[in-house]
Scaffold this motif. Structure first.
Motif, mmCIF file in Angstrom:
data_model
loop_
_atom_site.group_PDB
_atom_site.id
_atom_site.type_symbol
_atom_site.label_atom_id
_atom_site.label_comp_id
_atom_site.label_asym_id
_atom_site.label_seq_id
_atom_site.Cartn_x
_atom_site.Cartn_y
_atom_site.Cartn_z
ATOM 1 N N ILE A 103 36.523 37.039 16.812
ATOM 2 C CA ILE A 103 36.547 37.448 18.217
ATOM 3 C C ILE A 103 37.623 38.513 18.398
ATOM 4 N N VAL A 104 37.256 39.609 19.043
ATOM 5 C CA VAL A 104 38.227 40.670 19.327
ATOM 6 C C VAL A 104 39.392 40.079 20.118
ATOM 7 N N LYS A 105 40.596 40.325 19.645
ATOM 8 C CA LYS A 105 41.780 39.702 20.225
ATOM 9 C C LYS A 105 42.021 40.173 21.659
ATOM 10 N N PHE A 106 42.253 39.224 22.534
ATOM 11 C CA PHE A 106 42.586 39.476 23.941
ATOM 12 C C PHE A 106 44.073 39.161 24.092
ATOM 13 N N TYR A 107 44.903 40.190 24.307
ATOM 14 C CA TYR A 107 46.354 39.996 24.277
ATOM 15 C C TYR A 107 46.915 39.496 25.612
ATOM 16 N N ARG A 108 46.878 40.309 26.629
ATOM 17 C CA ARG A 108 47.496 39.967 27.910
ATOM 18 C C ARG A 108 46.700 40.574 29.057
ATOM 19 N N TYR A 109 46.995 40.137 30.268
ATOM 20 C CA TYR A 109 46.416 40.754 31.463
ATOM 21 C C TYR A 109 47.445 40.683 32.573
ATOM 22 N N TRP A 110 47.276 41.517 33.571
ATOM 23 C CA TRP A 110 48.084 41.425 34.773
ATOM 24 C C TRP A 110 47.285 42.009 35.934
ATOM 25 N N ILE A 111 47.755 41.741 37.134
ATOM 26 C CA ILE A 111 47.051 42.143 38.350
ATOM 27 C C ILE A 111 47.917 43.145 39.099
ATOM 28 N N ASP A 112 47.320 44.266 39.435
ATOM 29 C CA ASP A 112 48.047 45.342 40.109
ATOM 30 C C ASP A 112 47.357 45.664 41.428
ATOM 31 N N SER A 113 48.083 45.470 42.529
ATOM 32 C CA SER A 113 47.532 45.778 43.854
ATOM 33 C C SER A 113 48.111 47.057 44.436
#
Length: 511
Positions: A103-113
């Motif tokens: 599975i392609v590695k999913f590192y991090r996420y964040w939310i920007d408003s």
């Protein structure tokens, strides 16, 4: 400049010498992640037929020095996003926990408003592994163009790896549905390893800006997909992929439709086109296997059951079991054992080539296998292949993936400077192995140079260094590492104990 996810896009070619100067600013940093680790660049990465992802760019991981993909999903209305935020956070939190070689590695996420104050649209930004190799679709098109075919052995190896990844995703407490499995979202590494993307369009609701765009490759979509998403829709899509790999007659046209010798397909008759291709298969087991994948929703087999189908089931060699057992141990222990075992084997083979390893009685005669005539085995290579996913135990049930993460790695950015500062200081990956060294530079007095080498739970490495003295408090040092996001809260006591032990050794040496 636009790069393909898995290679240069078709027809782009290499830039001519006079084009290099024009692209000299492609490495300019357009934006940084809140933690400063990932830097977005101007190079765009093509994401074929992935609904909901608005923009993708090449980015640099400044901690590891590797290229990654910066993905952006945009919500046109902030109020619409707020309704979906909890659901999206849960899905993305679980995606960051996935660890699987296929599975392609999913590192991090964040939310920007904020988007720098230029727009009120909310973005969900996530970082994924950059696949420099080609996609399955690209490989099949080249193979077909050269009038070649995929042999059954290779087809089996690919199917096992894809199903192994789907079995892992579907084993979650809340099954993760890929929802967009096609030959263009499956990638082939240079060593033969197969990887599929882990981001699911099912996680992207109607408020995402591009979700309403016309979908292509409709022949991959299960008939019941519009009713509800469930693991069976991935199995149906996999069945179409398996048929494409076997026949190479379903490769989509540029407009997303397909045809097989006059059977032109649209959304309404794609099933008949698929069946026409399936009927051309000569291998009865292969045909039966794919029919199980394409069966109606209630009769479709799951990924685990398909791995046990006679055409895919295999008895794993003992070396695969041994290698996977070793990988459960601490990495330093494994490396030490490999070094000692390799040295012992080399020495024994040279000093005692006539040593009897085994014998068998056949027709009253004793046949002997001696050390000098036995095949050699590169132990390090076998362990490395198991670590890289080239020796998967596909017939053995996988342990269930972790289901929840206590806190999102990065919180929403419009909650004030305090929330942003806290978001920068959250490390959720745990330490798998830890190495600590203290050295004293010449003429440094009571000052020592501390180096911590951390191997984290997502198989990434981190090197930390600073100058300390014997008067420094290990508890405060460990707390600072947690505060600034270098280690997780769960590793505080472990790091504190390690630092305390090394500082005590300094005191003993000094006395």
């Amino acid at each position: 400049m636009i790069r393909g996810q898995g290679g240069v896009t078709e027809g782009s070619g290499r830039p001519e010498p006079d084009e290099v100067e024009d692209d000299s600013d492609d490495d300019a940093v357009l934006e940084e992640s809140p933690c400063g680790r990932w830097q977005k660049r101007k190079d765009e990465v093509t994401q074929k037929d992935v609904p909901g992802i608005d923009e993708t760019y090449l980015a640099m991981d400044t901690e590891e020095g590797v290229e990654v993909v910066w993905n952006e999903m945009k919500f046109s209305e902030r109020k619409d996003f707020r309704k979906q935020r909890t659901r999206l956070e849960k899905i993305f939190d679980n995606l960051t926990l996935l660890q699987h070689n296929n599975i392609v590695k999913f590192y991090r996420y964040w939310i920007d408003s904020k988007q720098g104050g230029t727009s009120q649209a909310t973005r969900v930004i996530f970082i994924t592994e950059y696949m420099t190799s080609g996609s399955m679709g690209q490989f099949l098109r080249r193979t077909k163009k050269n009038n070649k075919t995929v042999n059954l052995k290779m087809w089996k190896r690919w199917c096992r790896q894809i199903l192994y990844a789907l079995s892992y995703l579907h084993a979650c407490g809340d099954p993760i549905i890929h929802g967009n499995l096609t030959c263009d979202t499956i990638f082939i590494q240079h060593n033969g390893l197969i990887k599929i993307g882990s981001v699911a369009p099912d996680a992207i609701n109607n408020h995402v800006k591009t979700y309403a765009a016309p979908r292509r490759n409709l022949h991959y979509i299960a008939p019941e997909y519009g009713e509800r998403a469930h693991p069976g829709v991935d199995i149906y899509a996999f069945g179409v992929c398996a048929l494409e790999m076997a026949t190479m007659e379903l490769l989509g046209n540029s407009n997303g439709s397909l045809s097989v010798e006059g059977h032109h397909s649209t959304a309404h008759n794609s099933h008949e086109t698929i069946m026409a291709a399936l009927d051309k298969l000569e291998n009865s087991l292969q045909k039966e296997f794919i029919r199980h994948c394409l069966a109606s929703s209630g009769k479709r087999l799951g990924a685990r059951q398909l791995l046990l189908h006679p055409i895919l089931f295999e008895v794993h060699p003992l070396r695969a079991f041994a290698a996977h057992s070793l990988l459960k141990l601490d990495e330093a222990v494994v490396n030490q054992w490999l070094a000692e075992k390799t040295a012992t084997q080399t020495g024994e083979r040279a000093s005692d080539p006539g040593k009897v390893l085994a014998y068998v009685l056949m027709a009253g005669q004793k046949k002997v296998q001696v050390l000098g005539e036995s095949p050699t085995m590169d132990l390090e290579k076998v362990v490395e292949e198991a670590r890289d996913g080239l020796l998967p135990l596909t017939s053995i049930p996988l342990p269930n993936p972790p289901l929840t993460r206590p806190q999102s790695p990065v919180s929403e950015l419009d909650s004030g400077e305090q929330a942003l500062e806290e978001a920068k200081c959250v490390e959720t990956r745990q330490i798998k192995s830890l190495t600590c060294t203290l050295s004293q530079p010449l003429d440094s007095g009571n000052v020592y140079h501390l180096v911590l080498l951390l191997h984290l739970s997502d198989d990434m490495n981190r090197r930390l260094s600073c100058d300390i003295s014997q008067e420094d408090d290990p508890k405060l040092l460990a707390s600072d590492l947690v505060k600034h996001g270098f280690i997780s809260e769960n590793d505080r006591e472990r790091v504190q104990a390690t630092l305390q032990g090394h500082l005590l050794n300094l005191e003993v040496s000094a006395s």
